[in-house]
Design an enzyme around this catalytic site. Structure first.
Site, PDB file in Angstrom:
ATOM      1  NE  ARG A  49      -3.556  -2.280   2.643  1.00 52.15           N
ATOM      2  CZ  ARG A  49      -3.097  -3.439   3.115  1.00 52.15           C
ATOM      3  NH1 ARG A  49      -1.841  -3.541   3.499  1.00 52.15           N
ATOM      4  NH2 ARG A  49      -3.878  -4.479   3.210  1.00 52.15           N
ATOM      5  CG  HIS A 136      -0.149 -11.703   7.928  1.00 57.82           C
ATOM      6  ND1 HIS A 136      -0.003 -10.357   7.719  1.00 57.82           N
ATOM      7  CD2 HIS A 136      -1.213 -11.812   8.769  1.00 57.82           C
ATOM      8  CE1 HIS A 136      -0.934  -9.686   8.401  1.00 57.82           C
ATOM      9  NE2 HIS A 136      -1.666 -10.554   9.053  1.00 57.82           N
ATOM     10  CB  CYS A 172      -4.279 -35.581  -0.516  1.00 60.53           C
ATOM     11  SG  CYS A 172      -4.385 -33.784  -0.566  1.00 60.53           S
ATOM     12  CB  THR A 210       3.092  -2.081   9.675  1.00 56.37           C
ATOM     13  OG1 THR A 210       1.690  -2.387   9.562  1.00 56.37           O
ATOM     14  CG2 THR A 210       3.406  -1.630  11.095  1.00 56.37           C
ATOM     15  CG  ASN A 235       4.677   3.321   8.101  1.00 56.52           C
ATOM     16  OD1 ASN A 235       5.260   2.319   7.686  1.00 56.52           O
ATOM     17  ND2 ASN A 235       3.617   3.810   7.506  1.00 56.52           N
TER      18      ASN A 235
HETATM   19  P1  NAD Z   1       1.637  -2.084   3.854  1.00 52.76           P
HETATM   20  O1  NAD Z   1       2.067  -2.276   2.425  1.00 52.76           O
HETATM   21  O2  NAD Z   1       0.189  -1.930   4.115  1.00 52.76           O
HETATM   22  O3  NAD Z   1       2.371  -0.805   4.479  1.00 52.76           O
HETATM   23  C1  NAD Z   1       3.767  -0.646   4.425  1.00 52.76           C
HETATM   24  C2  NAD Z   1       4.082   0.736   4.985  1.00 52.76           C
HETATM   25  O4  NAD Z   1       5.502   0.856   5.044  1.00 52.76           O
HETATM   26  C3  NAD Z   1       3.547   1.871   4.120  1.00 52.76           C
HETATM   27  O5  NAD Z   1       2.772   2.752   4.912  1.00 52.76           O
HETATM   28  C4  NAD Z   1       4.812   2.560   3.588  1.00 52.76           C
HETATM   29  O6  NAD Z   1       4.690   3.958   3.503  1.00 52.76           O
HETATM   30  C5  NAD Z   1       5.855   2.168   4.622  1.00 52.76           C
HETATM   31  N1  NAD Z   1       7.211   2.067   4.090  1.00 52.76           N
HETATM   32  C6  NAD Z   1       7.594   1.501   2.918  1.00 52.76           C
HETATM   33  N2  NAD Z   1       8.929   1.530   2.797  1.00 52.76           N
HETATM   34  C7  NAD Z   1       9.412   2.161   3.912  1.00 52.76           C
HETATM   35  C8  NAD Z   1      10.718   2.513   4.359  1.00 52.76           C
HETATM   36  N3  NAD Z   1      11.804   2.191   3.646  1.00 52.76           N
HETATM   37  N4  NAD Z   1      10.840   3.166   5.533  1.00 52.76           N
HETATM   38  C9  NAD Z   1       9.740   3.482   6.278  1.00 52.76           C
HETATM   39  N5  NAD Z   1       8.484   3.155   5.909  1.00 52.76           N
HETATM   40  C10 NAD Z   1       8.320   2.517   4.733  1.00 52.76           C
HETATM   41  O7  NAD Z   1       2.282  -3.272   4.690  1.00 52.76           O
HETATM   42  P2  NAD Z   1       1.747  -4.012   5.970  1.00 52.76           P
HETATM   43  O8  NAD Z   1       1.159  -3.042   6.941  1.00 52.76           O
HETATM   44  O9  NAD Z   1       2.849  -4.904   6.396  1.00 52.76           O
HETATM   45  O10 NAD Z   1       0.556  -4.916   5.420  1.00 52.76           O
HETATM   46  C11 NAD Z   1       0.725  -5.601   4.194  1.00 52.76           C
HETATM   47  C12 NAD Z   1       0.392  -7.067   4.204  1.00 52.76           C
HETATM   48  O11 NAD Z   1       0.995  -7.595   3.061  1.00 52.76           O
HETATM   49  C13 NAD Z   1       0.980  -7.818   5.357  1.00 52.76           C
HETATM   50  O12 NAD Z   1      -0.032  -8.576   5.879  1.00 52.76           O
HETATM   51  C14 NAD Z   1       2.063  -8.718   4.764  1.00 52.76           C
HETATM   52  O13 NAD Z   1       1.794 -10.072   5.070  1.00 52.76           O
HETATM   53  C15 NAD Z   1       1.941  -8.591   3.282  1.00 52.76           C
HETATM   54  N6  NAD Z   1       3.189  -8.213   2.567  1.00 52.76           N
HETATM   55  C16 NAD Z   1       4.383  -8.733   2.951  1.00 52.76           C
HETATM   56  C17 NAD Z   1       5.532  -8.376   2.293  1.00 52.76           C
HETATM   57  C18 NAD Z   1       6.847  -8.975   2.751  1.00 52.76           C
HETATM   58  O14 NAD Z   1       6.845 -10.068   3.324  1.00 52.76           O
HETATM   59  N7  NAD Z   1       7.969  -8.284   2.560  1.00 52.76           N
HETATM   60  C19 NAD Z   1       5.502  -7.506   1.198  1.00 52.76           C
HETATM   61  C20 NAD Z   1       4.245  -6.976   0.803  1.00 52.76           C
HETATM   62  C21 NAD Z   1       3.098  -7.349   1.508  1.00 52.76           C
END
Ligand code: NAD
Length: 266
Positions: A49, A136, A172, A210, A235
């Site tokens: 996002r 997750h 299976c 997050t 964040n």
């Molecule tokens: P999200 O994508 O909803 O939010 C990520 C946040 O991190 C954003 O608000 C963004 O502005 C911020 N961000 C990005 N890069 C940054 C940086 N370098 N420094 C500071 N902030 C930064 O992620 P979420 O809240 O973890 O939820 C997403 C869902 O998707 C989770 O449930 C997860 O399981 C999954 N997901 C996982 C991965 C992974 O394993 N790396 C990647 C994408 C999504």
């Protein structure tokens, strides 16, 4: 869980509270961390996002993370397998943000690392798997939706590369999927209970990278704050839980986390 924003009296320092964060960190010996996709963007894994997120750029991509679409649409499954192949071929590695959290543990300050990430990079950076709760799930294993058998992801990827575009379970005949929790699937109740216990029972709660928009795990922030635990949110963008935080820092995590952790004594 009760309570709401009206009862909260936390001081908020948005974007410029690093000194306060350093003070809070210095006094903390049992820190619980909640990590999200933002900690892994500097490892080349896009978040969902953020401004360059997978779903921000292509809202259709959300379907591969939805169990309803996954089980009913073979094309979505084929797309998911190709995505998994591309993911592993990119060989993502931990970045300085992950390494800082591993260092926090080496210095004896980390109680629990709750992660929403499915990439396995906290353990790759050196965090003890016993302290990491992958709420997750993980992309490093596949699970059969029929018999629950788990195998390493490499095994399934090998079959896809050998020509099976949607390989069935060899035990299976059921449908295989990464061992991640998709939208529409239940979270492991034990993991969830451990995550909420770790939020309430710590002396600093640190939420990093997050958007705090995935529930119920985002609620760990509220639970920590209502238990009287200081909360630091790191964040790049505002989150719906910023009003629970003592400090909100927006610097890039791979700079910020090593900077914060380096202020701690051995
Ligand atoms: P999200 O994508 O909803 O939010 C990520 C946040 O991190 C954003 O608000 C963004 O502005 C911020 N961000 C990005 N890069 C940054 C940086 N370098 N420094 C500071 N902030 C930064 O992620 P979420 O809240 O973890 O939820 C997403 C869902 O998707 C989770 O449930 C997860 O399981 C999954 N997901 C996982 C991965 C992974 O394993 N790396 C990647 C994408 C999504």
């Amino acid at each position: 869980m009760g309570g709401g924003a009206a009862e909260v009296t936390w001081r908020i320092v948005v974007g410029s509270g690093e000194a306060t964060a350093v003070e809070l960190l210095a006094g903390a010996e049992r820190i619980s961390v909640l990590a999200g996709a933002g900690i892994s963007t500097d490892s080349g894994i896009p978040d969902f996002r953020g401004p360059n997120g997978v779903w921000t750029r292509d809202p259709e991509a959300e379907k591969t993370s939805d169990i309803g679409y996954y089980v009913s649409d073979p094309e979505i499954r084929r797309r998911a397998w190709q995505g998994r192949i591309a993911w592993f071929e990119a060989e993502p590695r931990p970045n300085p943000g992950h390494e800082a959290l591993a260092e926090l543990e080496r210095r004896g300050r980390l109680r629990t690392l709750i992660t929403q990430n499915i990439d396995g990079l906290h353990v790759a950076a050196g965090n003890d798997p016993a302290r990491v709760i992958e709420v997750h799930g993980t992309l490093r294993e596949v699970i059969c939706l029929g018999c629950d058998e788990r195998r390493p992801m490499a095994y399934a990827i090998q079959r896809v590369k050998a020509g099976e575009d949607d390989p069935p379970c060899e035990s299976c005949g059921g449908m295989l999927k990464s061992a991640t929790v998709s939208f529409g699937q239940s979270l492991d109740p034990d993991d969830l209970a451990s995550a909420f216990a770790a939020a309430a029972d710590c002396d600093l709660f640190l939420a990093v990278g997050t958007s705090l928009t995935v529930y119920p795990i985002a609620e760990t922030v509220r639970v920590a704050a209502e238990a009287g635990v200081p909360v630091v949110i790191c964040n790049a963008e505002p989150t719906p839980y910023d009003h629970f935080a003592d400090v909100v820092l927006e610097d890039p995590l791979s700079d910020l986390l090593p900077r914060l952790v380096s202020t701690l004594g051995e």
